[in-house]
Design a protein around this motif. Structure first.
Motif, short mmCIF file in Angstrom:
data_model
loop_
_atom_site.label_atom_id
_atom_site.label_comp_id
_atom_site.label_asym_id
_atom_site.label_seq_id
_atom_site.Cartn_x
_atom_site.Cartn_y
_atom_site.Cartn_z
N ILE A 90 49.89 51.26 -30.08
CA ILE A 90 50.93 52.27 -29.86
C ILE A 90 50.32 53.50 -29.20
N CYS B 92 54.91 52.27 -41.22
CA CYS B 92 53.90 51.32 -40.72
C CYS B 92 53.43 50.39 -41.84
N PRO B 93 53.64 49.09 -41.67
CA PRO B 93 53.22 48.16 -42.72
C PRO B 93 51.70 48.11 -42.87
N LYS B 94 50.99 48.45 -41.83
CA LYS B 94 49.53 48.40 -41.87
C LYS B 94 48.91 49.71 -42.35
N ILE C 197 48.42 52.52 -40.78
CA ILE C 197 47.38 52.97 -39.84
C ILE C 197 47.85 54.16 -39.01
N ILE C 198 48.90 54.85 -39.49
CA ILE C 198 49.29 56.10 -38.84
C ILE C 198 49.11 57.22 -39.86
N LEU D 210 47.20 57.33 -34.46
CA LEU D 210 46.86 55.98 -34.88
C LEU D 210 45.42 56.01 -35.38
N CYS E 86 46.64 47.36 -35.44
CA CYS E 86 48.05 47.42 -35.03
C CYS E 86 48.56 46.06 -34.58
N THR E 87 49.71 45.67 -35.11
CA THR E 87 50.29 44.37 -34.76
C THR E 87 51.35 44.50 -33.67
N GLY E 88 51.70 45.75 -33.34
CA GLY E 88 52.76 45.94 -32.35
C GLY E 88 54.13 45.60 -32.90
N CYS E 89 54.30 45.74 -34.20
CA CYS E 89 55.57 45.36 -34.83
C CYS E 89 56.72 46.31 -34.47
N GLY E 90 56.40 47.54 -34.08
CA GLY E 90 57.43 48.48 -33.65
C GLY E 90 58.18 49.19 -34.76
N PHE E 91 57.76 49.02 -36.00
CA PHE E 91 58.43 49.71 -37.11
C PHE E 91 58.35 51.23 -36.93
N CYS E 92 57.21 51.68 -36.47
CA CYS E 92 57.03 53.13 -36.27
C CYS E 92 58.01 53.64 -35.22
S1 SF4 Z 1 53.41 49.02 -34.19
FE1 SF4 Z 1 53.56 48.40 -36.32
S2 SF4 Z 1 51.45 48.16 -36.98
FE2 SF4 Z 1 51.38 49.27 -35.05
S3 SF4 Z 1 51.31 51.38 -35.69
FE3 SF4 Z 1 53.44 50.90 -35.35
S4 SF4 Z 1 54.20 50.26 -37.34
FE4 SF4 Z 1 51.97 50.24 -37.47
#
Ligand code: SF4
Ligand code: TPP
Ligand code: SF4
Ligand code: SF4
Ligand code: MG
Lengths: 248, 352, 67
Positions: C4, C21-23, C25-26, C42, C48-54
């Motif tokens: 991100i 962020c599930p990880k 890491i923010i 970050l 980062c998995t790129g899940c896009g939750f953030c």
């Molecule tokens: S994309 Fe997902 S894993 Fe990466 S920083 Fe955002 S929430 Fe966290």
């Protein structure tokens, strides 16, 4: 790696005036993303109301008419009658829609006006500094209910979306919330459904979105989301209130 | 060759609006103007237009804002209490530079008052009416033919200046039947590049009266003020009757001016040299004809169906040069020419 | 595998992405941006998995997601 999510083209890249963590911003993005995905920005007209979201005309990258406090559904009616092929939606707060604009919203539903209503309910007058709204919960403190909302004095919170759903002209009414990625996605789906119903010539639809006002609730953004779920949601349950299929 | 037909004032206004290209009407019932919406409810659908009865005058004026913002020719009409309700919206339209035509068929007030024709809304009409520093272009017809002509022009003027235009009439004008000649249907409506709607090949359009930055709003105020100056320069309209040799001048507009003419005829028969200046645009007010006639005039008499509102504009026009009197009946009582004649005679006697 | 980019100048330090962020890491930076907010950053690019939750939670659309 490919860019998978970024600033939608249907929004203008200028600083926004919203307070940190205010969910208005998320809802703006959802509306804009749906319009971008449906590829209808060139025939969309948004109607701004009066509340914290009144400057959305600076943020939405498509045509906008700014109406007066409570009157956005009437202005939307005027635009829609002239441009029946356009997507016309109002973006209204709870003070705007559920107090001063009660007549306009109900009669738009009664007429089956082919517009979409994005109703952002944070249970308070955000813009004017946190006064009590018709949606304010019993016992909830606001600047004009400093001892908590006294139902003996001011009555009970108004359930607008239920009231709108009762009208034959209303084809779809759903209440959602902004509290998790799942509920954000659900809200986006509801907005999309409302816009699609409009573009296929169906009637009036409303998406009420339980929202937050961290500033006037006097809470941190995260805390306010939790408070919304534990309090606002108990009075205003989320879910589909009226579905298109129920329409005669 | 003239092709005259007999029409009621209110219906003539409605037909003139259609001929001028108006295709959208939003209103709410109130006497004595109901024949306008009723006529349009019947005839607008025949020309592909939309008549919509709103749930209130407030809603109606904001539908008008939407229709105007969308680029259409739009009209609403009402009578005094309803016009009061519309004022916030009219102010928004002036601020958003959204053109429209508003008809006020005035009745007696204050409050619910009475449904009979009167002229108590002159101040409201000519001073903007709602909040904020703005003006409406206000046209006050005295005959059914003039109502047709002015309504027809009103839509062009609204578009030209991007400002609401008001037709200021009263219950007498609305109800009277007279022969009229109707204009040709206007087929060439102006392009509105600023309007909202389909926007394939242009940047987004915003129609708004919101200017949160004060210096920006000041510039808007200046721009509007300059436009009002243009209107003042270009759109002053008035008529006169027997003023050439007049020693006494009556100021009167709309239906009252018809009564004034009758009184003047009677006075002339008795050798009293009275004339009439009849403002047709009450904003902008025709100050110049009043100023020009000062030297020959002993006094001015403002004849209005209210306690005296236009009299202020007559006084502003002529200053302290000559006395300005007022005569009128109130609350919807229609003054007789004989009463006005008696007042003229009384004042002439005093002046001698 | 994801990444991100956070537009720190746009960020209001509301922490909604931090929580989303599930990880985990923010985190908010110790410094402030020109508006006076501690922007989100970050902390672990590898995770980062790129899940896009953030992205989904950011009210100011400060985040770009790559995958
Ligand atoms: S994309 Fe997902 S894993 Fe990466 S920083 Fe955002 S929430 Fe966290
Ligand atoms: C006619 C009129 N009355 C009052 C106001 C003042 N006013 C502006 S915003 C607002 C309340 C908005 O609250 P809400 O609709 O809930 O929106 P929020 O700010 O909470 O998103 C009020 C009362 C106004 N602008 N116009
Ligand atoms: S006052 Fe409340 S509703 Fe308004 S921007 Fe701030 S947090 Fe959002
Ligand atoms: S959600 Fe957006 S504004 Fe809030 S801290 Fe994260 S990046 Fe900043
Ligand atoms: Mg609110």
């Amino acid at each position: 790696m490919n860019k998978v999510s970024s600033f939608p083209k249907t929004l203008v890249d200028v600083p926004w005036h919203y307070c940190p963590g205010c969910t208005h911003g998320i809802i703006h993005r959802l509306v804009a993303e749906v319009i971008e995905e449906m590829e209808i920005a060139s025939k969309t007209v948004g109607i701004a109301s009066v509340g914290c979201s009144c400057f959305c005309y600076d943020y939405f990258n498509f045509d906008v008419v700014a109406s007066a406090h409570g009157r956005a559904p009437a202005t939307a009616t005027g635009v829609k009658r002239v441009h029946p092929d356009c997507l016309v939606f109002t973006y209204q707060g709870d003070g705007d829609l559920a107090a001063i604009g009660t007549a306009e919203i109900i009669h738009s539903a009664v007429r089956g006006e082919k517009i979409s209503v994005i109703f952002v309910n944070n249970g308070i007058y955000g813009m004017t500094g946190g006064q009590m709204a018709p949606t304010t919960l019993p016992e909830m403190k606001a600047t004009t209910s400093p001892y908590g909302r006294n139902t003996a004095l001011t009555g009970y919170p108004i359930k607008m979306t239920e009231m709108l759903a009762l009208q034959d002209g209303c084809v779809y009414a759903e209440r959602t919330k902004i509290s998790s990625v799942a509920t954000i996605n659900k809200t986006k789906k509801a907005i999309r459904k409302s816009f699609e119903l409009q573009m296929t010539g169906k009637g009036f639809s409303v998406v009420e979105i339980l929202s937050t006002c961290p500033t006037n609730w006097g809470m941190e953004p995260l805390e306010s989301i939790k408070w919304m779920e534990e309090n606002l949601e108990t009075y205003y349950p989320v879910g589909v209130i009226k579905d298109e299929k129920e329409v005669k | 060759m003239t092709n005259k037909i007999l029409m009621k004032g209110s219906e003539a206004i409605a037909e003139a609006a259609i001929l001028s290209g108006c295709r959208y009407f939003f209103g709410y019932p109130i006497t004595p103007q109901n024949e306008i919406p009723e006529y349009l409810a019947k005839h607008l659908p025949k020309v592909g237009g939309t008549f919509l009865q709103a749930e209130s005058e407030i809603s109606a004026i904001y539908m008008v804002l939407g229709g105007a913002a969308a680029g259409a020719r739009v009209m609403t009409s009402s009578s005094s209490p309803g016009i009061s309700l519309k004022q916030e919206g009219i102010s928004y339209m002036a601020g958003a530079e959204a053109p429209c035509v508003i008809v006020n068929i005035m009745r007696g007030g204050p409050g619910l008052g009475a449904i009979q024709g009167a002229q108590p809304d002159y101040w409201q009409a000519t001073r903007g009416g709602g909040h904020g520093d703005y003006r409406l272009l206000v046209l006050a017809p005295a005959t059914v033919q003039e109502a047709v002509n002015l309504t027809y022009q009103a839509f062009d003027l609204a578009d030209k200046y991007r400002n609401p235009v008001m037709i200021l009439g009263d219950g007498i004008l609305a109800q009277i039947m007279e022969p009229v000649e109707l204009p040709e249907a206007n087929m060439q409506l102006p392009e509105k590049a600023w309007a909202v709607g389909k926007n394939e090949n242009r940047p987004r359009n915003i129609v708004s009266s919101s200017y949160p930055k004060v210096y920006e709003l000041e510039q808007v105020n200046i721009r509007l003020h300059e436009r009002y100056a243009q209107i003042k320069k270009n759109e002053v309209r008035w008529d006169s009757y027997l003023t050439e040799d007049a020693e006494y001048v009556i100021a009167s507009y709309g239906s009252a001016a018809r009564i004034a003419k009758a009184a003047i005829k009677m006075a002339r028969a008795e050798g009293i040299k009275v004339g009439l200046i009849r403002p047709i645009s009450v904003w902008p007010f025709p100050a110049e004809p009043f100023q020009r006639i000062i030297p020959q005039t002993k006094f001015f008499l403002s004849f209005e169906m209210c306690t005296g509102q236009m009299i202020d504009d007559v006084r502003l026009a002529i200053g302290n040069e000559r006395p300005v009197y007022h005569y009128g009946r109130l609350g919807g009582v229609i003054p007789l020419p004989e009463e006005l004649l008696a007042k003229i005679k009384e004042l002439v006697k005093e002046a001698k | 595998m994801g990444l991100i980019k956070i537009r720190e100048e746009r960020c209001k330090g509301c922490t909604l992405c931090v929580n989303a962020c599930p990880k985990k890491i923010i985190a908010l930076a110790s410094y402030v941006n020109s508006k006076g907010y501690n922007p989100a950053t970050l902390t672990d690019e590898e995770a980062c998995t790129g899940c896009g939750f953030c992205y989904a939670f950011c009210p100011d659309i400060c985040i770009e997601v790559y995958r």
